[in-house]
Design an enzyme around this catalytic site. Structure first.
Site, PDB file in Angstrom:
ATOM      1  N   GLN A  98       0.634  -0.939   0.190  1.00 44.85           N
ATOM      2  CA  GLN A  98       0.033   0.055   0.113  1.00 44.85           C
ATOM      3  C   GLN A  98       0.739   1.083   0.185  1.00 44.85           C
ATOM      4  OE1 GLN A  98      -3.834  -0.848   3.066  1.00 44.85           O
ATOM      5  NE2 GLN A  98      -2.228  -1.844   3.278  1.00 44.85           N
ATOM      6  N   VAL A 100       3.335   4.509  -0.881  1.00 44.02           N
ATOM      7  CA  VAL A 100       4.057   4.759  -2.453  1.00 44.02           C
ATOM      8  C   VAL A 100       5.432   5.092  -2.006  1.00 44.02           C
ATOM      9  CG1 VAL A 100       1.708   6.322  -2.467  1.00 44.02           C
ATOM     10  CG2 VAL A 100       3.604   7.342  -1.353  1.00 44.02           C
ATOM     11  N   HIS A 116      -1.330   1.575  -4.225  1.00 53.78           N
ATOM     12  CA  HIS A 116      -1.589   2.744  -3.941  1.00 53.78           C
ATOM     13  C   HIS A 116      -0.870   3.484  -4.719  1.00 53.78           C
ATOM     14  CE1 HIS A 116      -3.992   2.093  -0.256  1.00 53.78           C
ATOM     15  NE2 HIS A 116      -4.902   1.823  -1.013  1.00 53.78           N
ATOM     16  N   CYS A 127      -4.686  17.025 -17.890  1.00 54.47           N
ATOM     17  CA  CYS A 127      -4.543  16.068 -19.898  1.00 54.47           C
ATOM     18  C   CYS A 127      -3.965  14.626 -19.032  1.00 54.47           C
ATOM     19  CB  CYS A 127      -3.245  16.757 -20.091  1.00 54.47           C
ATOM     20  SG  CYS A 127      -1.969  16.703 -20.283  1.00 54.47           S
ATOM     21  N   ASN A 218       2.436  -6.916  13.456  1.00 52.27           N
ATOM     22  CA  ASN A 218       3.035  -5.421  13.409  1.00 52.27           C
ATOM     23  C   ASN A 218       2.625  -5.588  15.251  1.00 52.27           C
ATOM     24  OD1 ASN A 218       0.743  -3.462  14.630  1.00 52.27           O
ATOM     25  ND2 ASN A 218      -0.334  -3.433  12.514  1.00 52.27           N
ATOM     26  N   ALA A 236       8.506  -4.787  12.374  1.00 48.49           N
ATOM     27  CA  ALA A 236       8.573  -5.427  11.002  1.00 48.49           C
ATOM     28  C   ALA A 236      10.093  -5.788  11.056  1.00 48.49           C
ATOM     29  CB  ALA A 236       8.062  -5.024  10.353  1.00 48.49           C
TER      30      ALA A 236
HETATM   31  N1  APR Z   1       6.630  -2.621  12.496  1.00 46.32           N
HETATM   32  C1  APR Z   1       5.119  -3.271  11.745  1.00 46.32           C
HETATM   33  N2  APR Z   1       3.768  -2.795  11.446  1.00 46.32           N
HETATM   34  C2  APR Z   1       4.364  -0.706  12.783  1.00 46.32           C
HETATM   35  C3  APR Z   1       5.517  -0.949  12.708  1.00 46.32           C
HETATM   36  C4  APR Z   1       6.955  -1.465  13.005  1.00 46.32           C
HETATM   37  N3  APR Z   1       7.825  -1.278  13.661  1.00 46.32           N
HETATM   38  N4  APR Z   1       4.989   0.829  13.173  1.00 46.32           N
HETATM   39  C5  APR Z   1       3.678   0.845  13.157  1.00 46.32           C
HETATM   40  N5  APR Z   1       3.746  -0.357  12.665  1.00 46.32           N
HETATM   41  C6  APR Z   1       1.719  -0.154  12.451  1.00 46.32           C
HETATM   42  C7  APR Z   1       0.685   0.333  13.009  1.00 46.32           C
HETATM   43  O1  APR Z   1       0.330  -0.850  14.679  1.00 46.32           O
HETATM   44  C8  APR Z   1       0.280   0.190  11.874  1.00 46.32           C
HETATM   45  O2  APR Z   1      -1.448  -1.037  12.148  1.00 46.32           O
HETATM   46  O3  APR Z   1       1.668   0.181  11.144  1.00 46.32           O
HETATM   47  C9  APR Z   1       0.371  -0.238  11.074  1.00 46.32           C
HETATM   48  C10 APR Z   1       0.445   1.463   9.966  1.00 46.32           C
HETATM   49  O4  APR Z   1      -1.668   1.984   9.421  1.00 46.32           O
HETATM   50  P1  APR Z   1      -1.623   3.092   8.326  1.00 46.32           P
HETATM   51  O5  APR Z   1      -0.358   4.693   9.088  1.00 46.32           O
HETATM   52  O6  APR Z   1      -3.137   2.926   8.615  1.00 46.32           O
HETATM   53  O7  APR Z   1      -0.833   2.562   7.687  1.00 46.32           O
HETATM   54  P2  APR Z   1      -1.537   1.662   6.457  1.00 46.32           P
HETATM   55  O8  APR Z   1      -2.079   0.464   7.919  1.00 46.32           O
HETATM   56  O9  APR Z   1      -0.665   1.055   5.279  1.00 46.32           O
HETATM   57  O10 APR Z   1      -2.381   2.460   5.648  1.00 46.32           O
HETATM   58  C11 APR Z   1      -3.265   2.184   5.213  1.00 46.32           C
HETATM   59  O11 APR Z   1      -5.006   4.307   4.609  1.00 46.32           O
HETATM   60  O12 APR Z   1      -3.429   6.110   4.481  1.00 46.32           O
HETATM   61  C12 APR Z   1      -4.421   5.182   3.004  1.00 46.32           C
HETATM   62  O13 APR Z   1      -3.751   5.285   1.365  1.00 46.32           O
HETATM   63  C13 APR Z   1      -2.837   5.538   2.685  1.00 46.32           C
HETATM   64  O14 APR Z   1      -1.991   3.449   2.296  1.00 46.32           O
HETATM   65  C14 APR Z   1      -2.281   4.018   3.255  1.00 46.32           C
HETATM   66  C15 APR Z   1      -3.432   3.105   3.819  1.00 46.32           C
END
Ligand code: APR
Length: 249
Positions: A98, A100, A116, A127, A218, A236
């Site tokens: 997800q 970018v 994404h 355009c 996570n 991670a």
């Molecule tokens: N290792 C693993 N996970 C982690 C770490 C880490 N070091 N630090 C934070 N996290 C977890 C958080 O607990 C959370 O569940 O990563 C997750 C991040 O969640 P979001 O910020 O919501 O990111 P994401 O899930 O990728 O969001 C999806 O939402 O805003 C839109 O387009 C945007 O692609 C994005 C989409």
């Protein structure tokens, strides 16, 4: 019952599904992290939208340029490297992200499915012509400021980042390829995602419904309790290297 790491060694087709958390240890803020500076009073969904861009192009372009500058200064972390090395250890691996940023690619992953879009793929807002040469980062982009977007060489419209904004369709065939992989894999690793944004968030559920085992990595994992769904609570960059070692010992 805990996840059996040896499932990695026995897997025919592994899908790795990543979110912003996989880049957190590279210093890239996740979407759940509060925005700062000029953008403090905004929700990312307001900025990452055609309406947000139309309302204030310089504010939104400046936000993306600050993120692009941050990514340029960041490095892939052990999670990105572990995922890249996994591709050589299993018969088939499909990486769906997800994110970018280009940190998976810079760690050596190939054929990454960017659900994404990508921050470093620009096109004209008017355009839609893609821009070949990346515009250089404006002075002060990393600190965060309003920056007027460069203009399209063809129609003089403002450039926009090649990311999927809220309310926009996910790119095809990328989405279909991701769903196809989820429906045919036997193991899906969901790494660093809150699972809040559809349709991307359905990818792990597709794999589970098709008979795969799903492992969430996570610090605050969310699991449904399904007998083939597991979680390892942790970062991670700390969990994945150890999992790779135990999975192939
Ligand atoms: N290792 C693993 N996970 C982690 C770490 C880490 N070091 N630090 C934070 N996290 C977890 C958080 O607990 C959370 O569940 O990563 C997750 C991040 O969640 P979001 O910020 O919501 O990111 P994401 O899930 O990728 O969001 C999806 O939402 O805003 C839109 O387009 C945007 O692609 C994005 C989409």
């Amino acid at each position: 019952m805990p996840f059996d790491p040896l499932l990695l060694a026995h897997a025919r087709h592994v899908v790795v599904f990543t979110g912003a958390g996989v880049s957190a240890e590279s210093g890239i803020a996740t979407f759940r992290d509060k925005l700062t500076g000029l953008w403090e009073r905004f929700d990312p969904a307001q900025l990452a939208s055609a309406e947000g861009f139309a309302a204030d192009q310089a504010l939104v372009w400046g936000w993306y340029e600050m993120r692009r500058a941050g990514i340029a200064q960041a490095n892939p972390n052990p999670a990105h490297h572990a995922i890249a090395s996994l591709a050589a250890r299993v018969p088939k691996l499909t990486l769906v992200t997800q994110n970018v940023d280009d940190l998976h690619e810079r760690a050596g992953s190939q054929d990454v499915l960017h659900l994404h879009g990508r921050l470093d793929a620009f096109r004209c807002y008017r355009c839609a012509r893609p821009v070949e040469a990346l515009p250089p980062l404006a002075d002060g982009a990393l600190e965060g400021r309003r920056i007027e977007p460069p203009r399209c060489a063809h129609c003089a419209g403002p450039l926009r980042p090649g990311v999927v904004w809220f309310g926009e369709q996910l790119p095809e065939p990328v989405l279909s390829q991701a769903c196809e992989a989820a429906e045919h894999c036997d193991l899906l690793l969901s790494v660093g995602t809150s699972g809040l944004v559809q349709p991307a968030a359905s990818i792990p559920r597709l794999a589970l419904a098709a008979g795969a085992t799903v492992l969430h990595i996570n610090p605050q994992p969310q699991v449904s309790g399904h007998r083939r769904e597991f979680a390892i609570a942790g970062k991670a960059g700390e969990v994945l290297p150890g999992l790779m070692t135990r999975g192939f010992e």
